[in-house]
Design a protein around this motif. Structure first.
Motif, PDB file in Angstrom:
ATOM      1  N   GLU A   1      -2.223   7.673   7.113  1.00  0.00           N
ATOM      2  CA  GLU A   1      -2.607   6.739   6.059  1.00  0.00           C
ATOM      3  C   GLU A   1      -4.111   6.475   6.035  1.00  0.00           C
ATOM      4  O   GLU A   1      -4.573   5.567   5.345  1.00  0.00           O
ATOM      5  CB  GLU A   1      -1.869   5.416   6.260  1.00  0.00           C
ATOM      6  CG  GLU A   1      -0.351   5.543   6.225  1.00  0.00           C
ATOM      7  CD  GLU A   1       0.349   4.247   6.595  1.00  0.00           C
ATOM      8  OE1 GLU A   1      -0.333   3.324   7.081  1.00  0.00           O
ATOM      9  OE2 GLU A   1       1.574   4.158   6.389  1.00  0.00           O
TER      10      GLU A   1
ATOM     11  N   CYS B   1      -6.280   5.897   2.860  1.00  0.00           N
ATOM     12  CA  CYS B   1      -6.059   4.606   2.203  1.00  0.00           C
ATOM     13  C   CYS B   1      -6.571   3.444   3.055  1.00  0.00           C
ATOM     14  O   CYS B   1      -7.310   2.576   2.570  1.00  0.00           O
ATOM     15  CB  CYS B   1      -4.580   4.403   1.923  1.00  0.00           C
ATOM     16  SG  CYS B   1      -3.834   5.680   0.906  1.00  0.00           S
TER      17      CYS B   1
ATOM     18  N   ASN C   1     -10.296   2.615   3.259  1.00  0.00           N
ATOM     19  CA  ASN C   1     -10.946   2.240   1.991  1.00  0.00           C
ATOM     20  C   ASN C   1     -11.982   3.268   1.531  1.00  0.00           C
ATOM     21  O   ASN C   1     -13.064   2.920   1.032  1.00  0.00           O
ATOM     22  CB  ASN C   1     -11.612   0.863   2.120  1.00  0.00           C
ATOM     23  CG  ASN C   1     -10.609  -0.251   2.273  1.00  0.00           C
ATOM     24  OD1 ASN C   1      -9.576  -0.280   1.604  1.00  0.00           O
ATOM     25  ND2 ASN C   1     -10.891  -1.184   3.166  1.00  0.00           N
TER      26      ASN C   1
ATOM     27  N   THR D   1      -9.493   0.736  -7.493  1.00  0.00           N
ATOM     28  CA  THR D   1      -8.876   0.920  -6.169  1.00  0.00           C
ATOM     29  C   THR D   1      -7.449   0.394  -6.113  1.00  0.00           C
ATOM     30  O   THR D   1      -6.677   0.799  -5.234  1.00  0.00           O
ATOM     31  CB  THR D   1      -9.711   0.208  -5.090  1.00  0.00           C
ATOM     32  OG1 THR D   1      -9.888  -1.165  -5.460  1.00  0.00           O
ATOM     33  CG2 THR D   1     -11.080   0.850  -4.945  1.00  0.00           C
TER      34      THR D   1
ATOM     35  N   ILE E   1      -4.338   2.835  -5.938  1.00  0.00           N
ATOM     36  CA  ILE E   1      -3.806   3.365  -4.677  1.00  0.00           C
ATOM     37  C   ILE E   1      -2.680   2.478  -4.162  1.00  0.00           C
ATOM     38  O   ILE E   1      -1.641   2.967  -3.707  1.00  0.00           O
ATOM     39  CB  ILE E   1      -4.922   3.476  -3.626  1.00  0.00           C
ATOM     40  CG1 ILE E   1      -5.964   4.506  -4.061  1.00  0.00           C
ATOM     41  CG2 ILE E   1      -4.351   3.839  -2.265  1.00  0.00           C
ATOM     42  CD1 ILE E   1      -7.123   4.638  -3.099  1.00  0.00           C
ATOM     43  N   GLN E   2      -2.885   1.153  -4.241  1.00  0.00           N
ATOM     44  CA  GLN E   2      -1.847   0.233  -3.785  1.00  0.00           C
ATOM     45  C   GLN E   2      -0.596   0.335  -4.652  1.00  0.00           C
ATOM     46  O   GLN E   2       0.530   0.243  -4.145  1.00  0.00           O
ATOM     47  CB  GLN E   2      -2.383  -1.205  -3.798  1.00  0.00           C
ATOM     48  CG  GLN E   2      -3.680  -1.396  -3.037  1.00  0.00           C
ATOM     49  CD  GLN E   2      -3.601  -0.880  -1.619  1.00  0.00           C
ATOM     50  OE1 GLN E   2      -2.613  -1.088  -0.921  1.00  0.00           O
ATOM     51  NE2 GLN E   2      -4.660  -0.214  -1.167  1.00  0.00           N
TER      52      GLN E   2
ATOM     53  N   GLY F   1       1.187   3.351  -3.591  1.00  0.00           N
ATOM     54  CA  GLY F   1       1.772   3.098  -2.280  1.00  0.00           C
ATOM     55  C   GLY F   1       3.049   2.279  -2.356  1.00  0.00           C
ATOM     56  O   GLY F   1       4.032   2.575  -1.666  1.00  0.00           O
TER      57      GLY F   1
ATOM     58  N   TYR G   1      -7.416  10.553  -4.276  1.00  0.00           N
ATOM     59  CA  TYR G   1      -7.264   9.247  -3.625  1.00  0.00           C
ATOM     60  C   TYR G   1      -6.001   8.526  -4.082  1.00  0.00           C
ATOM     61  O   TYR G   1      -5.332   7.864  -3.281  1.00  0.00           O
ATOM     62  CB  TYR G   1      -8.501   8.385  -3.876  1.00  0.00           C
ATOM     63  CG  TYR G   1      -9.662   8.767  -2.997  1.00  0.00           C
ATOM     64  CD1 TYR G   1      -9.546   8.726  -1.603  1.00  0.00           C
ATOM     65  CD2 TYR G   1     -10.868   9.198  -3.542  1.00  0.00           C
ATOM     66  CE1 TYR G   1     -10.608   9.091  -0.788  1.00  0.00           C
ATOM     67  CE2 TYR G   1     -11.935   9.561  -2.727  1.00  0.00           C
ATOM     68  CZ  TYR G   1     -11.793   9.503  -1.355  1.00  0.00           C
ATOM     69  OH  TYR G   1     -12.841   9.876  -0.538  1.00  0.00           O
TER      70      TYR G   1
ATOM     71  N   GLY H   1      -2.144   7.590  -1.763  1.00  0.00           N
ATOM     72  CA  GLY H   1      -1.292   6.408  -1.648  1.00  0.00           C
ATOM     73  C   GLY H   1       0.138   6.743  -1.267  1.00  0.00           C
ATOM     74  O   GLY H   1       0.877   5.889  -0.750  1.00  0.00           O
TER      75      GLY H   1
END
Length: 241
Positions: free
Chosen positions: A18, A21, A24, A46, A49-50, A53, A102, A106
């Motif tokens: 991970e 991620c 950062n 950004t 990505i969350q 995820g 990127y 995630g």
């Protein structure tokens, strides 16, 4: 003790998967490219990505619960991170490719339900809940300890916007995790043989899950009698799982 060592090492490697991620890197890349992005863009882009995820985590958990194919999900997580690493190791890759790499990173959160769900099943077979708690806690701690040095060595902010050493490290992590999947699968089968009376009852219909009492079979004729309301002696047979 072998169980704890193997699972803690498994947790450490899963945590390393991970890294794109958790370090950062996308945020650092956006800040380096601030001539092209506003502060609002840097703050909001950004979040993608969350979002990836969260969706990946939930989807992986549902898939594993429904099918029991843990190794397949682990291999998928590795292959997706391999795609990101291959893209990011290329210097001066396009903005579109960087965004894709990127956001795709995630999907590394797939390993969370794989890691702790699998470990919980393995540890529960021994019947010692205190030991299971200690092992699960140690697994969480081992993955956190990794980042006391991992980010400094491979993902230093001074290297932005290009982390060549980090991408090479990711290749090593992917290979290590693929090997660990085989080790944990062996551990899973080994503990199942040692504790055949304490198998976890899970959903029926998968080849790698075990059910202690088998399933009850009803013939088509008996089913028709039941649907018509006619009483009939039930003949149950335990089918092998």
């Amino acid at each position: 003790m072998a169980v704890s060592y193997i699972l803690c090492l498994f947790s450490l490697i899963c945590g390393a998967l991970e890294a794109f991620c958790s370090q950062n890197l996308f945020l650092l890349w956006l800040k380096y490219q601030k001539a092209h992005f506003s502060q609002a863009n840097i703050s909001t882009y950004t979040l993608g990505i969350q979002a990836v995820g969260i969706v990946s985590n939930i989807a992986a958990a549902v898939y594993i619960d429904a099918t029991g194919h843990r190794v397949a999900m682990g291999v998928l997580a590795c292959m997706l991170q391999l795609i990101s690493a291959v893209i990011l190791i290329v210097p001066d890759v396009s903005f579109a490719a960087t965004f894709f790499a990127y956001y795709n990173a995630g999907t590394s959160y797939i390993v969370n339900p794989l890691l702790f769900g699998w470990a919980n099943v393995i540890c529960q077979r021994g019947g010692d809940d205190a030991l299971r708690s200690v092992i699960l806690g140690s697994m969480n701690a081992s993955s956190q300890v990794l980042y006391t040095f991992w980010g400094i060595v491979l993902y230093s902010s001074s290297d932005a916007p290009y982390w060549r050493n980090g991408c090479i490290g990711m290749f090593v992590v992917i290979g290590s995790l693929l090997a660990m999947l085989g080790v944990v699968q062996w551990l899973d089968k080994n503990t199942a043989r040692k504790h055949p009376d304490k198998q976890i009852t899970e959903f029926v219909g998968t080849e790698d899950r075990q059910k202690p009492y088998g399933r009850v079979s009803v013939s088509e004729k008996e089913r028709e009698l039941l649907q018509s309301g006619t009483s009939a002696p039930m003949v149950a047979s335990a089918l092998p799982v």
